[in-house]
Design an enzyme around this catalytic site. Structure first.
Site, PDB file in Angstrom:
ATOM      1  N   GLU A 210       8.887  -4.150  10.680  1.00 33.41           N
ATOM      2  CA  GLU A 210       9.349  -2.877  10.111  1.00 33.41           C
ATOM      3  C   GLU A 210       9.912  -1.966  11.194  1.00 33.41           C
ATOM      4  O   GLU A 210       9.270  -1.714  12.215  1.00 33.41           O
ATOM      5  CB  GLU A 210       8.172  -2.180   9.385  1.00 33.41           C
ATOM      6  CG  GLU A 210       8.593  -0.850   8.754  1.00 33.41           C
ATOM      7  CD  GLU A 210       7.602  -0.309   7.734  1.00 33.41           C
ATOM      8  OE1 GLU A 210       6.626  -1.017   7.384  1.00 33.41           O
ATOM      9  OE2 GLU A 210       7.817   0.829   7.275  1.00 33.41           O
TER      10      GLU A 210
ATOM     11  N   ASP B 214       0.844  -1.199   0.000  1.00 34.77           N
ATOM     12  CA  ASP B 214       0.000   0.000   0.000  1.00 34.77           C
ATOM     13  C   ASP B 214       0.881   1.252   0.000  1.00 34.77           C
ATOM     14  O   ASP B 214       0.384   2.376  -0.062  1.00 34.77           O
ATOM     15  CB  ASP B 214      -1.007  -0.005   1.153  1.00 34.77           C
ATOM     16  CG  ASP B 214      -0.363  -0.100   2.517  1.00 34.77           C
ATOM     17  OD1 ASP B 214       0.882  -0.179   2.597  1.00 34.77           O
ATOM     18  OD2 ASP B 214      -1.098  -0.095   3.524  1.00 34.77           O
TER      19      ASP B 214
ATOM     20  N   GLU C 238      -1.686  -5.439   8.634  1.00 34.72           N
ATOM     21  CA  GLU C 238      -0.920  -4.850   9.734  1.00 34.72           C
ATOM     22  C   GLU C 238      -1.631  -5.085  11.069  1.00 34.72           C
ATOM     23  O   GLU C 238      -2.850  -4.937  11.148  1.00 34.72           O
ATOM     24  CB  GLU C 238      -0.766  -3.335   9.503  1.00 34.72           C
ATOM     25  CG  GLU C 238       0.050  -2.999   8.270  1.00 34.72           C
ATOM     26  CD  GLU C 238       0.242  -1.505   8.058  1.00 34.72           C
ATOM     27  OE1 GLU C 238      -0.181  -0.705   8.918  1.00 34.72           O
ATOM     28  OE2 GLU C 238       0.813  -1.136   7.022  1.00 34.72           O
TER      29      GLU C 238
ATOM     30  N   LYS D  23      -1.431  -9.294   2.875  1.00 35.90           N
ATOM     31  CA  LYS D  23      -0.703  -8.855   4.084  1.00 35.90           C
ATOM     32  C   LYS D  23      -1.593  -7.893   4.867  1.00 35.90           C
ATOM     33  O   LYS D  23      -2.275  -7.066   4.280  1.00 35.90           O
ATOM     34  CB  LYS D  23       0.615  -8.181   3.698  1.00 35.90           C
ATOM     35  CG  LYS D  23       1.376  -7.614   4.903  1.00 35.90           C
ATOM     36  CD  LYS D  23       2.834  -7.341   4.599  1.00 35.90           C
ATOM     37  CE  LYS D  23       3.110  -6.037   3.897  1.00 35.90           C
ATOM     38  NZ  LYS D  23       2.638  -4.824   4.588  1.00 35.90           N
TER      39      LYS D  23
HETATM   40  O1  KIV Z   1       3.532  -1.158   1.680  1.00 33.28           O
HETATM   41  C1  KIV Z   1       4.714  -1.534   1.748  1.00 33.28           C
HETATM   42  O2  KIV Z   1       5.550  -1.241   0.873  1.00 33.28           O
HETATM   43  C2  KIV Z   1       5.122  -2.325   2.896  1.00 33.28           C
HETATM   44  C3  KIV Z   1       6.589  -2.611   3.057  1.00 33.28           C
HETATM   45  C4  KIV Z   1       7.270  -1.410   3.588  1.00 33.28           C
HETATM   46  C5  KIV Z   1       6.822  -3.797   3.890  1.00 33.28           C
HETATM   47  O3  KIV Z   1       4.314  -2.710   3.670  1.00 33.28           O
END
Ligand code: KIV
Length: 271
Positions: free
Chosen positions: A189, A51, A122, A120
């Site tokens: 991160e 994102d 968070e 993915k």
């Molecule tokens: O959105 C993204 O690019 C990420 C990376 C920084 C892991 O989540």
């Protein structure tokens, strides 16, 4: 006999095997067909349709504003280009925080409409029910702990996370909970490298770091950062392999000069 060369695709199991034999996992972001094709041809293991497209493609200040539809657009372009890498697509802010039913509906759209191989999300304990529901439905989930940019308005800054023991302890617990809920991997991160190493060693699943040191099972960077496209973004963790900002600007300046001076096109560059 097939004339096509068999390509061994990277799966979540491949990543698990890589961790078992101590082979580091490489991961980069991509948001469009052309870049994804180059990255895949180069042999990357995982492509993340992050994102972060909100920042580097759309010029937004945060990742909060990107929509599910926009992530589906980017995902579709990337998946079309990729032959080998595992393609993980980020669930954008607002597409999963409501409840596990909303999370499942959003993830199904990413899998069906974009062709994502995995998604993915968070967060830790707060999103466990959703992680379990997706995994139970057959959707591979990558977790993301530490600096979670979708919560930027809660954190207030993009500085290193989990430096204090209380936050580090929550991260340790969240990592175990995500693994138990069925995540196939976790991104850490911008956290202290000692903590990232400890978590990577304590988990069975692969841990991919960004700004989390060399003790992780793999590394991820935003492709635009690696290429040096933004000359204003220079965090300590970033290694720039090119300085494309200067190169592209220089090329465009040369082109403008050549057009103005009628040096371009020359007689070999016309019909
Ligand atoms: O959105 C993204 O690019 C990420 C990376 C920084 C892991 O989540």
């Amino acid at each position: 006999m097939s004339v096509h060369k068999e390509i061994k695709k990277v799966t979540t199991h491949t990543l698990q095997e890589m961790k078992s034999r101590g082979e580091k996992i490489s991961m980069l972001t991509a948001y469009d067909f052309s870049m994804a094709k180059i990255i895949d041809d180069a042999g990357i293991d995982v492509i993340l349709v992050g994102d972060s497209a909100s920042n580097v493609m759309a010029g937004n200040e945060t990742t909060v504003t990107i929509t599910l539809e926009q992530m589906i657009f980017h995902g579709t372009w990337v998946v079309k280009a990729v032959n080998r890498a595992l393609v993980v697509v980020d669930m954008p802010f607002g597409s999963y925080q409501g409840n596990s039913k909303i999370a499942l509906q959003s993830a199904i759209r990413l899998m069906k409409e974009a062709g994502a191989h995995a998604v993915k999300m968070e967060g830790g304990s707060e999103i466990l029910e959703s992680v379990k529901r997706l995994v139970d439905s057959g959707i591979p989930v990558m977790g993301h702990l530490g600096l979670t940019p979708q919560s930027i308005y809660k954190f207030g800054t993009y500085t290193v996370r989990a430096k204090k023991e209380e936050e580090a302890d929550k991260l340790r617990k969240d990592a175990i909970l995500l693994q138990e809920a069925g995540c196939f991997s976790i991104v850490l991160e911008k956290i202290p490298s000692a903590l990232a190493t400890e978590v990577s060693q304590s988990l069975d699943i692969p841990v991919i770091g960004i700004g989390a040191g060399s003790g992780c099972d793999g590394q991820v960077l935003v492709m635009h950062d690696l290429l040096g496209i933004n000359n204003q973004f220079n965090p300590r963790f970033l290694r720039k392999y090119l300085n494309l900002y200067d190169d592209i600007k220089g090329a465009v300046e040369s082109y403008i000069k050549d057009v103005k001076s009628v040096d371009f096109p020359n007689e070999n560059e016309q019909y």
